[in-house]
Write a protein that holds these residues in place. Structure first.
Motif: not given
Length: 115
Positions: A1-29
């Motif tokens: 699975m290829n994952l791209t997380i990008s921000g527009h007028h926003l810097e994607v912090t490691p906390a945001l990246r980790e939050y999105v990844l944990t939420k995506l786990d539910r979908v991929t499950r």
């Protein structure tokens, strides 16, 4: 699975990246045939009081692209709403892929033919 997380007028912090990844786990499950995921996090700078945080995701699965977007005053709330919507669409897509119109075991005989 290829994952791209990008921000527009926003810097994607490691906390945001980790939050999105944990939420995506539910979908991929629920559905493991995900090919590609593109997440776009946006801050729309309108007026000072009307700042809107927006999250979008494009999920590429075998045979279909699923696009979902959500907006809120808080980016984490927008991500939560986004993943809820995405989860519902993925489960619906998975149900459509399954063949629910198969012959029941009662209707077939031992030789494999239909009675």
């Amino acid at each position: 699975m290829n994952l791209t997380i990008s921000g527009h007028h926003l810097e994607v912090t490691p906390a945001l990246r980790e939050y999105v990844l944990t939420k995506l786990d539910r979908v991929t499950r629920h559905f493991d045939q995900v090919v590609d995921v593109n997440v776009l996090l946006t801050v729309e700078k309108l007026k000072e009081k009307e700042r809107r945080q927006k999250a979008e995701v494009t999920l590429h699965v075998k045979g279909k692209d699923i696009f979902v977007e959500s907006a809120s005053e808080d980016l984490y709330a927008a991500i939560d709403q986004l993943m809820d919507k995405l989860d519902r669409q993925v489960v619906r897509h998975k149900d459509r892929l399954q063949d629910h119109h198969h012959e029941s075991h009662k209707r077939t005989d031992a030789a494999g033919g239909v009675v």
